[in-house]
Enzyme design. Structure first.
Site, short mmCIF file in Angstrom:
data_model
loop_
_atom_site.label_atom_id
_atom_site.label_comp_id
_atom_site.label_asym_id
_atom_site.label_seq_id
_atom_site.Cartn_x
_atom_site.Cartn_y
_atom_site.Cartn_z
N LYS A 65 25.97 17.11 -9.75
CA LYS A 65 25.08 18.07 -9.08
C LYS A 65 23.70 17.46 -8.90
CE LYS A 65 25.20 21.74 -11.76
NZ LYS A 65 25.05 23.12 -12.27
N LYS A 83 26.76 19.89 -29.74
CA LYS A 83 26.94 21.29 -30.15
C LYS A 83 28.18 21.38 -31.02
CE LYS A 83 24.75 23.05 -26.09
NZ LYS A 83 24.03 24.29 -26.01
N HIS A 103 22.18 7.12 -7.79
CA HIS A 103 21.81 7.39 -9.19
C HIS A 103 22.96 8.04 -9.99
CE1 HIS A 103 17.99 6.24 -7.78
NE2 HIS A 103 17.49 7.41 -7.44
N ARG A 155 18.37 28.62 -9.25
CA ARG A 155 19.40 27.79 -9.85
C ARG A 155 20.30 27.11 -8.82
NH1 ARG A 155 20.50 28.66 -15.33
NH2 ARG A 155 18.82 29.87 -16.21
N GLY A 160 17.70 1.79 -15.16
CA GLY A 160 16.66 1.27 -16.06
C GLY A 160 16.16 2.33 -17.04
N SER A 164 0.81 -1.22 0.00
CA SER A 164 0.00 0.00 0.00
C SER A 164 0.85 1.27 0.00
CB SER A 164 -0.98 -0.01 1.18
OG SER A 164 -0.33 -0.54 2.31
C1 BG6 Z 1 14.35 8.54 -5.95
C2 BG6 Z 1 14.66 9.54 -4.90
O1 BG6 Z 1 15.29 7.49 -5.89
O2 BG6 Z 1 14.41 9.14 -7.23
C3 BG6 Z 1 13.69 10.73 -5.00
O3 BG6 Z 1 14.53 8.95 -3.62
C4 BG6 Z 1 13.66 11.28 -6.41
O4 BG6 Z 1 14.07 11.73 -4.09
C5 BG6 Z 1 13.46 10.17 -7.42
O5 BG6 Z 1 12.59 12.20 -6.49
C6 BG6 Z 1 13.60 10.69 -8.84
O6 BG6 Z 1 13.28 9.70 -9.76
P1 BG6 Z 1 12.77 10.07 -11.21
O7 BG6 Z 1 12.74 8.78 -11.93
O8 BG6 Z 1 11.40 10.69 -11.03
O9 BG6 Z 1 13.73 11.06 -11.76
#
Ligand code: BG6
Length: 489
Positions: free
Chosen positions: A334, A386, A241, A469, A182, A14
């Protein structure tokens, strides 16, 4: 293949992730006929729900990606008929026995395989894995477990988590998901680099001046403050990520496309990275303000966030890979929430052409006019390069133009969600896009000393306005490493 029967149990059915991502991804796979003929989906959570209630809940977030596709509602109905619910505690073996009974009743095909998706906080992973492995693992087929980050908070807690999971599971049963792997354009990174002669030989310090990996969201942590505050942006986005993208981008050519070969190369990159210096890191936190009659909250306005929190919602770091290929090339990484746009991209700035004949047409600063390759991971997926080009007409004026590959224009098919690819891979036993434990270790080894220093010294984040920014410090950091500002081409 023994893929004939698969039961997919979503533990934490859920929760938000299950509703927004996992069930819709499973439905999309079903719609496209990617799921095995005999499959069932089980939701497992503490609340008492009937199968019907679960189906109602799931159906609210199912879409056919593109409206008005054929048979959409019939397919949804068929999919929902394959979804069942089992309620139980996360740490009670007898509840998992109940689940096992229910799974058995539905496992009609041969070789029943079981996939568990742990869409729950990591502090209960081990309980669930213990109960599931004792009481609900597949008696003859495979049993696999997908786990979502956070995998710990630092090297030590991550190692502890891995060790605890390994009491019950073998490494090849654990699928650590990083959904950025992915994403279509992240998967394409290797294709772009390794199958194009115009890129492959350029992929090194000899031609590349700097690389930027950027994650930007135009909304804050609204509604997730509780989770976010104990992790912060470095743990939430950078350590996983962005670092994963960096490793894929910078790895040496793997022996083959096999999962182990690719992951071997990624680990090498991560282990070649230079320790992060606090001087090369900028952290920020967004603050509220009003603009055009609208008011934007501060991070600390969230009632689940302590009012004196110094958790960063923005971070920028200059990272270096101390190996022969990347010696001295800054990777500016960043990530920020509540910035001026939503997007994720990789920007590669090249060096200038030695002895450029057109030097005088560029004025004094040759570096401002070097090539740049941009891979826009999302939204509006695109790859563009570019280049310098002559403005048509008499005389000799140069300007910057884009060689432009816009996915929406070139490919009519819609891009599958990252979770679809990853779920399909987990079902097929393909580990290429999942994180191996040594990769995880290396990623934490890089960030743990920095996180510790920031926390021990209570380094306060630089405040930046919601929707801006980001902190000014990040611009100085970019300038210090000779990263050119974006110029619209
Ligand atoms: C998650 C993070 O792993 O990825 C979030 O915990 C973030 O904070 C999200 O918002 C972003 O994923 P996407 O696929 O929407 O860019």
């Amino acid at each position: 293949q023994n893929m004939t029967t698969v039961s997919i149990t979503v533990v934490g059915a859920s929760g938000d992730l299950a509703k927004k991502k996992i069930f819709p991804a499973l439905f999309a796979l079903y719609y496209e006929d990617f799921l095995p003929e005999h499959f069932t989906v089980f939701g497992y959570a503490r609340s008492e729900l009937t199968n019907e209630e679960l189906r109602n809940m799931i159906s609210k977030t199912l879409t056919c990606r593109i409206d008005k596709r054929e048979n959409c509602s019939d397919k949804m109905e068929q999919f929902l008929q394959r979804c069942f619910y089992c309620s139980g505690q996360y740490d009670l073996e007898e509840d998992f026995k109940k689940l096992d009974e229910k799974l058995k009743q539905k496992e009609t095909g041969r070789f029943p395989n079981r996939l568990f998706y742990l869409s729950i906080p990591s502090n209960i992973f081990v309980d669930v894995v213990r109960c599931a492995s004792h009481c609900a693992s597949s008696p003859i087929g495979w049993t696999r477990v997908i786990v979502e980050k956070p995998f710990g908070r630092d090297s030590e807690s991550s190692r502890e988590l891995t060790a605890s999971l390994k009491q019950y599971l073998a490494e090849d049963q654990i699928f650590r998901i990083d959904h950025y792997l992915g994403k279509e354009l992240v998967e394409n990174l290797s294709v772009l680099r390794f199958s194009n002669l115009v890129f492959e030989p350029l992929w090194s310090r000899q031609y590349i001046r700097n690389v930027q990996l950027i994650f930007s969201e135009d909304f804050g942590t609204e509604g997730r403050g509780g989770y976010f505050d104990s992790y912060g942006i470095i743990r939430d986005i950078m350590q996983n990520h962005l670092l994963q993208i960096l490793a894929l981008f910078a790895m040496e050519t793997p022996v083959s496309l096999d999962a182990e070969d690719i992951r071997n190369e990624k680990v090498k990159v991560l282990r070649s990275m230079r320790a992060l210096e606090v001087d090369d890191v900028v952290i920020g936190q967004y603050k509220g303000h009003s603009k055009g009659g609208k008011s934007y909250p501060s991070y600390t306005d969230d009632p689940t966030v302590p009012s004196n929190s110094i958790t960063p919602t923005f971070a920028a770091a200059a990272m270096f890979i101390d190996n022969a290929r990347w010696d001295g090339v800054p990777f500016l990484v960043k990530a920020g929430k509540a910035l001026h746009y939503k997007g994720a991209e990789i920007r590669v700035q090249f060096r200038h052409v030695p002895g450029n004949l057109y030097r005088r047409n560029f004025g004094t600063d040759l570096d401002k006019n070097t090539n740049e390759l941009v891979i826009r991971v999302q939204p509006n997926e695109a790859i563009y390069l570019k280049i310098n080009n002559k403005v048509p007409g008499l005389g000799m004026r140069l300007d910057r133009s884009n060689l432009n590959l816009l996915y929406a224009a070139k490919y009519q098919s819609e891009i599958p969600d990252a979770y679809e690819r990853l779920l399909l891979d987990a079902i097929a036993g393909e580990r290429r896009l999942f994180i191996r434990s040594d990769e995880l270790d290396a990623a934490w080894a890089l960030f743990t000393p920095l996180l510790r220093e920031l926390e021990e010294k209570h380094i306060a984040p630089e405040l930046y306005p919601y929707g801006s920014r980001g902190p000014v410090g990040a611009h100085y950091l970019a300038a210090k490493h000779n990263v050119r500002k974006y110029t619209k081409a």
